[in-house]
Write a protein that holds these residues in place. Structure first.
Motif, PDB file in Angstrom:
ATOM      1  N   ILE A 126      15.361 -13.857  -6.994  1.00 58.13           N
ATOM      2  CA  ILE A 126      14.697 -13.047  -5.962  1.00 58.13           C
ATOM      3  C   ILE A 126      15.709 -12.170  -5.238  1.00 58.13           C
ATOM      4  N   GLN A 127      16.891 -12.723  -4.956  1.00 56.85           N
ATOM      5  CA  GLN A 127      17.952 -11.921  -4.324  1.00 56.85           C
ATOM      6  C   GLN A 127      18.331 -10.750  -5.221  1.00 56.85           C
ATOM      7  N   GLN A 128      18.414 -11.000  -6.545  1.00 59.96           N
ATOM      8  CA  GLN A 128      18.743  -9.931  -7.484  1.00 59.96           C
ATOM      9  C   GLN A 128      17.678  -8.833  -7.447  1.00 59.96           C
ATOM     10  N   ILE A 129      16.406  -9.231  -7.459  1.00 61.12           N
ATOM     11  CA  ILE A 129      15.315  -8.263  -7.468  1.00 61.12           C
ATOM     12  C   ILE A 129      15.308  -7.411  -6.211  1.00 61.12           C
ATOM     13  N   GLU A 130      15.635  -8.008  -5.075  1.00 62.11           N
ATOM     14  CA  GLU A 130      15.670  -7.247  -3.821  1.00 62.11           C
ATOM     15  C   GLU A 130      16.728  -6.146  -3.842  1.00 62.11           C
ATOM     16  N   GLU A 131      17.749  -6.309  -4.671  1.00 64.88           N
ATOM     17  CA  GLU A 131      18.824  -5.308  -4.727  1.00 64.88           C
ATOM     18  C   GLU A 131      18.522  -4.175  -5.701  1.00 64.88           C
ATOM     19  N   LEU A 132      17.453  -4.291  -6.476  1.00 68.69           N
ATOM     20  CA  LEU A 132      17.149  -3.284  -7.498  1.00 68.69           C
ATOM     21  C   LEU A 132      16.301  -2.150  -6.922  1.00 68.69           C
ATOM     22  N   HIS A 133      16.446  -0.958  -7.507  1.00 68.48           N
ATOM     23  CA  HIS A 133      15.741   0.214  -6.975  1.00 68.48           C
ATOM     24  C   HIS A 133      15.064   1.026  -8.082  1.00 68.48           C
ATOM     25  N   LYS A 147       0.816  -1.213   0.000  1.00 75.86           N
ATOM     26  CA  LYS A 147       0.000   0.000   0.000  1.00 75.86           C
ATOM     27  C   LYS A 147       0.850   1.264   0.000  1.00 75.86           C
ATOM     28  N   ARG A 148       2.108   1.155   0.445  1.00 73.12           N
ATOM     29  CA  ARG A 148       2.901   2.363   0.650  1.00 73.12           C
ATOM     30  C   ARG A 148       3.915   2.634  -0.464  1.00 73.12           C
ATOM     31  N   SER A 149       4.320   1.592  -1.187  1.00 72.19           N
ATOM     32  CA  SER A 149       5.401   1.780  -2.158  1.00 72.19           C
ATOM     33  C   SER A 149       5.085   1.025  -3.440  1.00 72.19           C
ATOM     34  N   HIS A 150       5.121   1.746  -4.564  1.00 75.22           N
ATOM     35  CA  HIS A 150       4.861   1.104  -5.853  1.00 75.22           C
ATOM     36  C   HIS A 150       5.964   0.116  -6.204  1.00 75.22           C
ATOM     37  N   ILE A 151       7.216   0.500  -5.957  1.00 74.47           N
ATOM     38  CA  ILE A 151       8.312  -0.409  -6.318  1.00 74.47           C
ATOM     39  C   ILE A 151       8.310  -1.643  -5.411  1.00 74.47           C
ATOM     40  N   ARG A 152       7.902  -1.473  -4.127  1.00 74.10           N
ATOM     41  CA  ARG A 152       7.798  -2.644  -3.242  1.00 74.10           C
ATOM     42  C   ARG A 152       6.693  -3.572  -3.722  1.00 74.10           C
ATOM     43  N   SER A 153       5.592  -2.994  -4.186  1.00 73.80           N
ATOM     44  CA  SER A 153       4.493  -3.784  -4.738  1.00 73.80           C
ATOM     45  C   SER A 153       4.970  -4.570  -5.954  1.00 73.80           C
ATOM     46  N   LEU A 154       5.755  -3.904  -6.799  1.00 76.37           N
ATOM     47  CA  LEU A 154       6.268  -4.556  -8.008  1.00 76.37           C
ATOM     48  C   LEU A 154       7.245  -5.673  -7.659  1.00 76.37           C
ATOM     49  N   LYS A 155       8.088  -5.436  -6.652  1.00 78.07           N
ATOM     50  CA  LYS A 155       9.027  -6.478  -6.217  1.00 78.07           C
ATOM     51  C   LYS A 155       8.267  -7.686  -5.675  1.00 78.07           C
ATOM     52  N   ASN A 156       7.225  -7.426  -4.895  1.00 83.01           N
ATOM     53  CA  ASN A 156       6.428  -8.536  -4.357  1.00 83.01           C
ATOM     54  C   ASN A 156       5.766  -9.325  -5.480  1.00 83.01           C
ATOM     55  N   LEU A 157       5.275  -8.609  -6.495  1.00 80.96           N
ATOM     56  CA  LEU A 157       4.684  -9.268  -7.654  1.00 80.96           C
ATOM     57  C   LEU A 157       5.728 -10.130  -8.356  1.00 80.96           C
ATOM     58  N   ALA A 158       6.946  -9.590  -8.511  1.00 87.25           N
ATOM     59  CA  ALA A 158       8.020 -10.337  -9.167  1.00 87.25           C
ATOM     60  C   ALA A 158       8.375 -11.596  -8.384  1.00 87.25           C
ATOM     61  N   ILE A 159       8.403 -11.494  -7.067  1.00 90.37           N
ATOM     62  CA  ILE A 159       8.718 -12.650  -6.230  1.00 90.37           C
ATOM     63  C   ILE A 159       7.652 -13.734  -6.393  1.00 90.37           C
ATOM     64  N   CYS A 160       6.381 -13.319  -6.389  1.00 91.50           N
ATOM     65  CA  CYS A 160       5.289 -14.282  -6.598  1.00 91.50           C
ATOM     66  C   CYS A 160       5.402 -14.920  -7.981  1.00 91.50           C
ATOM     67  N   GLY A 161       5.665 -14.096  -8.996  1.00 94.66           N
ATOM     68  CA  GLY A 161       5.771 -14.607 -10.356  1.00 94.66           C
ATOM     69  C   GLY A 161       6.904 -15.595 -10.513  1.00 94.66           C
ATOM     70  N   ILE A 162       8.048 -15.293  -9.905  1.00 97.04           N
ATOM     71  CA  ILE A 162       9.196 -16.201  -9.998  1.00 97.04           C
ATOM     72  C   ILE A 162       8.909 -17.514  -9.269  1.00 97.04           C
ATOM     73  N   ALA A 163       8.231 -17.434  -8.123  1.00100.59           N
ATOM     74  CA  ALA A 163       7.882 -18.661  -7.385  1.00100.59           C
ATOM     75  C   ALA A 163       6.966 -19.557  -8.216  1.00100.59           C
ATOM     76  N   LEU A 164       5.967 -18.947  -8.868  1.00102.86           N
ATOM     77  CA  LEU A 164       5.068 -19.729  -9.721  1.00102.86           C
ATOM     78  C   LEU A 164       5.796 -20.240 -10.960  1.00102.86           C
TER      79      LEU A 164
END
Length: 409
Positions: A270-277, A230-247
């Motif tokens: 996922i580690q790579q995505i966490e480092e991106l800004h 709810k607070r960060s668009h890039i955090r939302s996108l990272k969470n989406l990427a993590i879900c997508g990679i898991a699936l």
């Protein structure tokens, strides 16, 4: 008088539980801990708290009415048993702290860093964690059930304890927000992409079709994927990427990729995505990860293999740097050695020994390309008994020596 007898009974119960379960135990009334000095000395105390009173106040809440297990941010486990008694002051039996298992040094350092614990306090935390009794989750659940039976003469199942623990972990206010948000989205006609579309999307990975996946990615709408922060668009996108990679990882495994390989790739992406800004680089990283899964499935597509042969191939992949014997593979597959060798040759077209050799040579090629390690070191790590043997086998499968192969890169 009744209160004094009540307190004495709780003290005796604590001592009985401690002696039976070999775990620290004390009780608290109105968040005030009660324990004799000798017993208190045997309870490991977190560096966060100056005394047991501070610990008790952090664990107990007025709404705690059922037996539960609390796990803190620092891996401590506590059993909390509300005492059901007609006395006015509310009492709790507290069993702990314990720890499920001591985390690796790297994880401990990261945890202290995440919670801004000063580096100078690290020795205190290390000593504290190492002093905690180790108790696995199931034993802790059974201890909770037993303690509640002793204290309240009430029989529970471990599923009851788990349910009560989940209730405390998820506040009632959050549950109300969930229902309110669902109603609001239905009223506003805001919906996610359908399950059928999701299956079609990940099926391109499952069948190893990167070309089809590229088209599907071009059609993909990030706006319809939901808001995951709810607070960060890039955090939302990272969470989406993590879900997508898991699936995507699971689709790749279903498509024939080695399980361990898929899991390791997922962790790295996922580690790579966490480092991106940056929003665009997060999108590119997620799409690149999904395409890589599809590409790897495409190149690893195999004819239908029986469960024992699949198990052997997975074992060979995960234990390539160790000694691999037919007896070990027979144990993994559940077949006798003779039948396994026959079945493996029939389904893969090569003997187990030849298959293991080829896998090791493929791994050696990667090491020759990606590292500066010596040829003898690479051969030794992959189980070849000397350099001459390694060179001979490498030339047999690659058509050239390791030195020549590295020179062509």
């Amino acid at each position: 008088m009744e209160q004094a007898i009540y307190s004495r009974n709780l003290s005796q119960l604590c001592k009985l539980i401690q002696e039976s379960c070999c775990l620290p135990v004390f009780y608290a009334q109105n968040k005030q801990p009660f324990i004799d000095a000798a017993a208190a000395a045997g309870i490991p105390l977190s560096p966060l708290f100056p005394d047991l009173e501070g610990l008790a106040q952090s664990l107990l809440t007025p709404e705690a009415e059922y037996p539960s297990i609390r796990t803190t941010n620092f891996w401590e486990q506590f059993i909390i048993i509300p005492v059901k008694h007609e006395a006015e002051s509310k009492a709790f039996i507290i069993v702990g702290p314990s720890i499920e298992k001591l985390p690796p040094e790297e994880h401990r350092a990261k945890q202290l860093n995440d919670y801004r614990i000063p580096y100078r306090d690290k020795p205190n935390w290390t000593a504290y964690w190492e002093s905690l009794p180790t108790v696995n989750r199931m034993r802790l659940l059974h201890t909770c059930v037993l303690t509640n039976l002793l204290v309240n003469q009430e029989t529970l199942e471990i599923t009851d304890v788990l349910e009560y623990s989940f209730k405390y972990a998820q506040p009632q206010a959050f549950k109300r927000d969930v229902e309110r948000n669902i109603s609001a989205r239905r009223e506003s006609l805001i919906f996610h992409q359908s399950m059928m579309e999701e299956r079609k999307f990940f099926n391109f990975i499952r069948v190893g079709d990167p070309a089809g996946l590229i088209i599907k990615l071009a059609e993909f709408s990030y706006e319809e994927a939901g808001v995951l922060s709810k607070r960060s668009h890039i955090r939302s996108l990272k969470n989406l990427a993590i879900c997508g990679i898991a699936l995507g990882m699971r689709a790749a495994i279903e498509g024939g990729l080695y399980e361990e390989q898929a899991y390791m790739l997922s962790d790295l992406y996922i580690q790579q995505i966490e480092e991106l800004h940056d929003i665009q680089t997060v999108k590119a990283a997620m799409e690149g990860a999904l395409l890589d899964f599809a590409e790897r499935v495409k190149h690893s597509r195999n004819p239908i293999l029986s469960r024992p042969v699949k198990a052997c191939r997975e074992y060979i992949y995960t234990h390539l740097y160790e000694e691999i014997t037919v007896d070990k593979l027979a144990a993994v597959s559940g077949l006798n050695s003779g039948y396994l060798m026959h079945l493996f040759k029939k389904e893969t077209g090569q003997t187990i020994a030849c298959y293991v050799q080829k896998e090791r040579i493929e791994e050696a090629k990667k090491l020759l390309q990606m590292t500066g390690d010596t040829i003898s070191s690479i051969g030794s790590r992959l189980g070849f008994y000397d350099q001459a043997h390694f060179i001979k086998v490498f030339k047999k499968h690659a058509g050239m020596t390791p030195k020549h192969y590295r020179a062509t890169l």
